[in-house]
Scaffold this motif. Structure first.
Motif, mmCIF file in Angstrom:
data_model
loop_
_atom_site.group_PDB
_atom_site.id
_atom_site.type_symbol
_atom_site.label_atom_id
_atom_site.label_comp_id
_atom_site.label_asym_id
_atom_site.label_seq_id
_atom_site.Cartn_x
_atom_site.Cartn_y
_atom_site.Cartn_z
ATOM 1 N N LYS A 35 0.769 -1.149 -0.052
ATOM 2 C CA LYS A 35 0.027 -0.098 0.064
ATOM 3 C C LYS A 35 0.538 1.440 -0.025
ATOM 4 O O LYS A 35 0.413 2.069 -0.634
ATOM 5 N N PHE A 36 1.939 1.230 0.617
ATOM 6 C CA PHE A 36 2.712 2.396 0.850
ATOM 7 C C PHE A 36 3.817 2.646 0.210
ATOM 8 O O PHE A 36 4.803 1.394 0.108
ATOM 9 N N PRO A 168 6.480 -2.472 -5.738
ATOM 10 C CA PRO A 168 5.497 -1.877 -6.592
ATOM 11 C C PRO A 168 4.251 -1.969 -5.518
ATOM 12 O O PRO A 168 4.078 -2.505 -4.888
ATOM 13 N N ASN A 169 3.731 -0.455 -5.884
ATOM 14 C CA ASN A 169 2.285 -0.423 -5.015
ATOM 15 C C ASN A 169 1.154 -0.237 -5.896
ATOM 16 O O ASN A 169 1.221 -0.280 -7.120
ATOM 17 N N ARG A 170 -0.242 -0.682 -5.136
ATOM 18 C CA ARG A 170 -1.186 -0.710 -5.986
ATOM 19 C C ARG A 170 -2.416 -0.332 -4.809
ATOM 20 O O ARG A 170 -1.990 -0.627 -3.425
ATOM 21 N N ALA A 171 -3.487 -0.210 -5.150
ATOM 22 C CA ALA A 171 -4.768 0.160 -4.375
ATOM 23 C C ALA A 171 -5.031 -1.207 -3.400
ATOM 24 O O ALA A 171 -5.139 -2.064 -4.209
ATOM 25 N N VAL A 172 -4.949 -1.094 -2.334
ATOM 26 C CA VAL A 172 -5.556 -2.053 -1.346
ATOM 27 C C VAL A 172 -6.614 -1.673 -0.520
ATOM 28 O O VAL A 172 -6.437 -0.626 -0.041
ATOM 29 N N PRO A 173 -7.718 -2.337 -0.578
ATOM 30 C CA PRO A 173 -8.829 -1.781 0.278
ATOM 31 C C PRO A 173 -8.622 -1.884 1.682
ATOM 32 O O PRO A 173 -7.854 -2.520 2.307
ATOM 33 N N ARG A 174 -9.157 -0.808 2.571
ATOM 34 C CA ARG A 174 -9.074 -0.874 3.805
ATOM 35 C C ARG A 174 -9.851 -1.821 4.517
ATOM 36 O O ARG A 174 -11.027 -1.643 4.799
#
Length: 453
Positions: A35-36, A168-174
């Protein structure tokens, strides 16, 4: 204990809380790494680690300062629990498979030497006042934190200018539900295992309630991860035999290592009468071997494969552990140092190669989840080993302890029987470590030879 005016059992809470938090946050590593940005994540963890050590260092020497000390240890444990799997994820991402073995071995140099040099440095600081480069270093417990504080501060400065975003980062749901299940579940299970050493396995409020509730929450956590399209932690990695088998062997290595590591310093100090500094020096040779061979093990991994290394390493670990089952009150510290070094040579030859083999089971895109799962299993294995060894050893010692009446009627006989009771407990602990080593040797035969898919 004198500085904070606390009892021995209260002082043990520092270790208990560190291990609890360190183990509980490991499952967060994969989520945070994905995520970060890598640089900001590393900087944040370095700041958290540095702040925790500074708080513990500055805690006032009074009863009310103890909890400030504990707060600092909790912060440091949270940072450390995420940093180790993050380091392995970064190595697995930036290096191709053949180079990763050597790189992971070099990281093992640090991981292997730090825990060994720490007690020696601490014993040296606490032994008396010292002068170094004209500066007076007092024997205060606070100065134990000075060296790591300076090192972490330097690491933080270097990270500001040298660290890059390599993962590599990608959108991860909370997923707060998975986060809560993970933190509470693993914390509860580790708390129950930790309490075994003091109250035994069957204490309902301290062991069974947190232990069973933690297991149930972990089962719910696993079930949830299997149903999510984007899991908080991809537990499906354990369905891959090429990952699971080396991970199981890593756990057995940890258990075999704790079988001797836990009780050996106590044996050296309480039975052989060595000071903490002297006992640290006795074990230093093995630690140097372990640190020095870690990079070599990475090179050997590329040449001969994990199976041969694992079989040879577990054989050395078994041979090095066997003599500990027969030590006496008169065994020389030099002999202890030699057989201890033999054990750590075996551990050095298997620890990092097994970790590398597990990481190689997946592409780089799965490195964060594989590293987190591997470290999570290692942490749980260490906690189970500590709980088992502590409870069994304590029970054996209690069964062999003489009655209090003998202390009055025949103090000499009481002292001798007390010493014999301690030795019985130590030998059982060493034998349990030997069993783990033998089991590991048997499991290692199922690893695939080099070149076989």
């Amino acid at each position: 204990m004198k500085a904070f005016q606390i009892s021995f059992s209260t002082a043990q809470q520092a270790t208990t809380w560190f291990l609890l938090v360190n183990g509980a946050v490991v499952p967060l590593s994969a989520y945070l790494a994905i995520k970060f940005p890598t640089k900001w994540l590393l900087l944040g963890l370095d700041v958290l680690l540095l702040a925790g050590m500074l708080i513990s260092y500055a805690a006032p020497s009074a009863t009310n300062g103890w909890w400030l000390f504990i707060a600092g240890r909790i912060m440091a444990a949270a940072a450390f629990g995420i940093l180790l799997p993050l380091m392995q994820t970064i190595i697995a991402t930036i290096f191709p498979p053949k180079q990763m073995a050597v790189a992971m071995g070099l990281s093992g140099l640090v991981v292997g030497l730090a825990p060994a040099l720490g007690p020696i440095l601490s014993g040296w600081i606490l032994s008396r006042n010292h002068r170094l480069f004209g500066l007076l270093i007092s024997h205060s417990w606070r100065n134990i934190f000075l060296v790591p504080i300076i090192l972490v501060a330097c690491m933080l400065i270097l990270a500001i200018f040298q660290m890059k975003d390599v993962l590599p980062n990608r959108a991860v749901p909370r997923d707060f539900t998975s986060l809560s299940l993970s933190l509470v579940g693993f914390s509860s299970l580790l708390l129950g295992l930790t309490n075994v050493a003091t109250v035994g396995w069957w204490n309902i409020p301290a062991v069974l309630v947190p232990g069973i509730s933690g297991l149930l929450l972990i089962c719910v956590f696993i079930h949830r991860q299997l149903r999510l399209d984007i899991p908080f932690l991809n537990v499906r990695v354990f369905l891959n035999k090429a990952f699971t088998l080396p991970t199981v062997l890593v756990v057995l290595v940890m258990m075999a290592m704790y079988g001797v590591e836990m009780m050996l310093p106590t044996y050296l100090q309480n039975i052989l009468g060595l000071t903490p500094f002297q006992s640290g020096l006795t074990l230093l040779g093995g630690a140097l071997f372990m640190g020095g061979l870690s990079p070599v093990s990475g090179f050997l991994f590329n040449r001969v494969g994990v199976r041969r290394l694992a079989l040879f390493g577990f054989s050395l670990l078994t041979l090095g552990t066997l003599p500990f089952a027969f030590i006496t009150t008169t065994t020389s510290a030099r002999l202890i140092g030699i057989i201890y070094a033999l054990r750590l040579i075996g551990i050095a030859l298997v620890m990092m190669p097994l970790t590398i083999s597990a990481m190689n089971a997946f592409p780089q895109s799965m490195a964060a989840h594989a590293s987190t799962a591997n470290n999570m299993a290692r942490q749980l294995g260490a906690s189970v080993a500590v709980a088992l060894l502590s409870s069994v050893t304590q029970n054996i010692i209690s069964q062999h302890m003489p009655t209090g009446q003998l202390k009055v009627t025949n103090p000499v006989a009481y002292a001798g029987q007390t010493l014999a009771a301690s030795m019985a407990g130590f030998r059982v602990s060493f034998c349990i470590g030997l069993v783990f080593a033998v089991v590991g040797l048997g499991v290692a035969w199922f690893l695939k030879p080099k070149g076989e898919n």
